[in-house]
Write a protein that holds these residues in place. Structure first.
Motif, PDB file in Angstrom:
ATOM      1  N   SER A  38      -0.356 -34.995  46.120  1.00 51.83           N
ATOM      2  CA  SER A  38       0.370 -33.727  46.043  1.00 51.83           C
ATOM      3  C   SER A  38      -0.336 -32.737  45.127  1.00 51.83           C
ATOM      4  O   SER A  38      -0.537 -31.569  45.490  1.00 51.83           O
ATOM      5  CB  SER A  38       1.797 -33.944  45.541  1.00 51.83           C
ATOM      6  N   ALA A  39      -0.718 -33.189  43.943  1.00 54.69           N
ATOM      7  CA  ALA A  39      -1.388 -32.301  42.991  1.00 54.69           C
ATOM      8  C   ALA A  39      -2.732 -31.833  43.538  1.00 54.69           C
ATOM      9  O   ALA A  39      -3.089 -30.656  43.414  1.00 54.69           O
ATOM     10  CB  ALA A  39      -1.568 -33.014  41.649  1.00 54.69           C
ATOM     11  N   SER A  40      -3.467 -32.726  44.168  1.00 53.18           N
ATOM     12  CA  SER A  40      -4.761 -32.348  44.749  1.00 53.18           C
ATOM     13  C   SER A  40      -4.586 -31.313  45.854  1.00 53.18           C
ATOM     14  O   SER A  40      -5.328 -30.324  45.916  1.00 53.18           O
ATOM     15  CB  SER A  40      -5.480 -33.571  45.317  1.00 53.18           C
ATOM     16  N   ILE A  44      -6.176 -27.612  45.647  1.00 54.18           N
ATOM     17  CA  ILE A  44      -7.144 -27.204  46.678  1.00 54.18           C
ATOM     18  C   ILE A  44      -6.672 -25.945  47.399  1.00 54.18           C
ATOM     19  O   ILE A  44      -7.431 -24.983  47.562  1.00 54.18           O
ATOM     20  CB  ILE A  44      -7.398 -28.363  47.677  1.00 54.18           C
ATOM     21  N   ILE A  45      -5.413 -25.928  47.815  1.00 49.98           N
ATOM     22  CA  ILE A  45      -4.895 -24.749  48.534  1.00 49.98           C
ATOM     23  C   ILE A  45      -4.839 -23.535  47.616  1.00 49.98           C
ATOM     24  O   ILE A  45      -5.229 -22.424  48.009  1.00 49.98           O
ATOM     25  CB  ILE A  45      -3.518 -25.050  49.159  1.00 49.98           C
ATOM     26  N   THR A  46      -4.362 -23.717  46.390  1.00 51.25           N
ATOM     27  CA  THR A  46      -4.306 -22.595  45.442  1.00 51.25           C
ATOM     28  C   THR A  46      -5.703 -22.057  45.158  1.00 51.25           C
ATOM     29  O   THR A  46      -5.914 -20.834  45.148  1.00 51.25           O
ATOM     30  CB  THR A  46      -3.626 -23.025  44.130  1.00 51.25           C
ATOM     31  N   THR A  47      -6.674 -22.929  44.961  1.00 47.05           N
ATOM     32  CA  THR A  47      -8.045 -22.500  44.711  1.00 47.05           C
ATOM     33  C   THR A  47      -8.612 -21.750  45.914  1.00 47.05           C
ATOM     34  O   THR A  47      -9.235 -20.688  45.767  1.00 47.05           O
ATOM     35  CB  THR A  47      -8.941 -23.712  44.362  1.00 47.05           C
ATOM     36  N   ALA A  48      -8.384 -22.269  47.106  1.00 48.40           N
ATOM     37  CA  ALA A  48      -8.876 -21.601  48.320  1.00 48.40           C
ATOM     38  C   ALA A  48      -8.270 -20.208  48.463  1.00 48.40           C
ATOM     39  O   ALA A  48      -8.981 -19.236  48.774  1.00 48.40           O
ATOM     40  CB  ALA A  48      -8.563 -22.453  49.553  1.00 48.40           C
ATOM     41  N   MET A  49      -6.971 -20.084  48.230  1.00 43.18           N
ATOM     42  CA  MET A  49      -6.320 -18.774  48.345  1.00 43.18           C
ATOM     43  C   MET A  49      -6.776 -17.827  47.236  1.00 43.18           C
ATOM     44  O   MET A  49      -6.919 -16.625  47.452  1.00 43.18           O
ATOM     45  CB  MET A  49      -4.796 -18.913  48.327  1.00 43.18           C
ATOM     46  N   TYR A  50      -7.032 -18.378  46.052  1.00 43.35           N
ATOM     47  CA  TYR A  50      -7.537 -17.543  44.951  1.00 43.35           C
ATOM     48  C   TYR A  50      -8.930 -17.016  45.286  1.00 43.35           C
ATOM     49  O   TYR A  50      -9.239 -15.851  45.043  1.00 43.35           O
ATOM     50  CB  TYR A  50      -7.553 -18.337  43.645  1.00 43.35           C
ATOM     51  N   ILE A  51      -9.771 -17.867  45.877  1.00 40.21           N
ATOM     52  CA  ILE A  51     -11.114 -17.428  46.280  1.00 40.21           C
ATOM     53  C   ILE A  51     -11.013 -16.322  47.330  1.00 40.21           C
ATOM     54  O   ILE A  51     -11.752 -15.343  47.289  1.00 40.21           O
ATOM     55  CB  ILE A  51     -11.942 -18.638  46.796  1.00 40.21           C
ATOM     56  N   LEU A  52     -10.073 -16.469  48.267  1.00 36.76           N
ATOM     57  CA  LEU A  52      -9.910 -15.457  49.324  1.00 36.76           C
ATOM     58  C   LEU A  52      -9.285 -14.157  48.822  1.00 36.76           C
ATOM     59  O   LEU A  52      -9.721 -13.063  49.196  1.00 36.76           O
ATOM     60  CB  LEU A  52      -9.046 -16.009  50.460  1.00 36.76           C
ATOM     61  N   TYR A  55      -6.796 -12.507  42.037  1.00 30.55           N
ATOM     62  CA  TYR A  55      -5.643 -12.542  41.151  1.00 30.55           C
ATOM     63  C   TYR A  55      -4.356 -12.115  41.865  1.00 30.55           C
ATOM     64  O   TYR A  55      -3.270 -12.584  41.520  1.00 30.55           O
ATOM     65  CB  TYR A  55      -5.887 -11.651  39.927  1.00 30.55           C
ATOM     66  N   ALA A  56      -4.456 -11.248  42.856  1.00 30.05           N
ATOM     67  CA  ALA A  56      -3.268 -10.790  43.592  1.00 30.05           C
ATOM     68  C   ALA A  56      -2.505 -11.988  44.174  1.00 30.05           C
ATOM     69  O   ALA A  56      -1.269 -12.002  44.181  1.00 30.05           O
ATOM     70  CB  ALA A  56      -3.658  -9.823  44.701  1.00 30.05           C
ATOM     71  N   PHE A  57      -3.222 -13.000  44.633  1.00 26.91           N
ATOM     72  CA  PHE A  57      -2.559 -14.197  45.165  1.00 26.91           C
ATOM     73  C   PHE A  57      -1.771 -14.905  44.071  1.00 26.91           C
ATOM     74  O   PHE A  57      -0.609 -15.271  44.271  1.00 26.91           O
ATOM     75  CB  PHE A  57      -3.580 -15.161  45.771  1.00 26.91           C
ATOM     76  N   ILE A  58      -2.390 -15.111  42.918  1.00 29.35           N
ATOM     77  CA  ILE A  58      -1.720 -15.807  41.811  1.00 29.35           C
ATOM     78  C   ILE A  58      -0.473 -15.024  41.378  1.00 29.35           C
ATOM     79  O   ILE A  58       0.597 -15.596  41.186  1.00 29.35           O
ATOM     80  CB  ILE A  58      -2.682 -15.996  40.611  1.00 29.35           C
TER      81      ILE A  58
END
Length: 191
Positions: A38-40, A44-52, A55-58
């Motif tokens: 779950s944590a992974s 992974i998803i949060t990092t991918a969305m942050y890259i895309l 900061y607006a995503f966070i």
């Protein structure tokens, strides 16, 4: 004799495990695997969305809800305080009762999963800074799991639901007059 001794062994084991504190059997192999997966997945998803999206995503996904102040169209217990003060500090302090109640319910009802999830949902929604009508769908989606475990008769369940529905309609009438017509209906909303 063998079956008798194994029965008494299993009985003594189950009675000793039921008397042990909840935290002793908390970290099982399956729970640790579930946590890691779950944590992974979350990271992974949060990092991918942050890259895309950066900061607006966070902010839009996580931080906005911490600092959100919305004193209109709101069933929240904090509605009037937020309307009067519109304070970011109050907005953050409002999380304290919610977190304390969620943790308390978890520790008290963790063995009754359906009831625990239902009660946590009620606390999460009721003590949220923003609570509008669509949040009540969260309650309704969990009712089929909880109602069979209660001793409510069909008639009594109907009376409870009908009372809640009529009360909500009354509140919404005054909320509509406040928000859309600009009338001062605070007394009626909180009476």
């Amino acid at each position: 004799t063998t079956s008798t001794s194994s029965t008494s062994t299993s009985t003594s084991t189950s009675s000793s495990s039921s008397s042990s504190p909840w935290w002793e059997n908390f970290f099982t192999k399956n729970r640790i695997i579930f946590f890691i997966v779950s944590a992974s997945t979350f990271v992974i998803i949060t990092t991918a969305m942050y890259i895309l999206y950066g900061y607006a995503f966070i902010y839009e996904t996580y931080l906005y809800h911490v600092s959100r102040v919305d004193p209109r169209h709101n069933f929240s217990v904090y509605f009037y305080q937020m309307y009067l003060h519109n304070s970011r500090i109050f907005s953050l302090i409002a999380f304290i009762p919610q977190v304390v109640l969620l943790l308390t319910l978890t520790l008290k009802f963790y063995k009754q999963l359906e009831l625990c999830i239902f009660l946590q949902t009620i606390v999460f929604v009721a003590f949220n800074k923003v609570c509008t009508v669509q949040y009540f769908i969260w309650y309704f989606s969990l009712l089929p799991m909880v109602i069979p475990r209660t001793n409510l008769s069909l008639l009594r369940a109907g009376v409870v639901f009908g009372s809640w529905f009529i009360t909500q309609l009354g509140w919404l009438m005054f909320a509509y007059r406040l928000e859309f017509l600009g009338e001062n209906t605070f007394l009626e909303i909180w009476a």
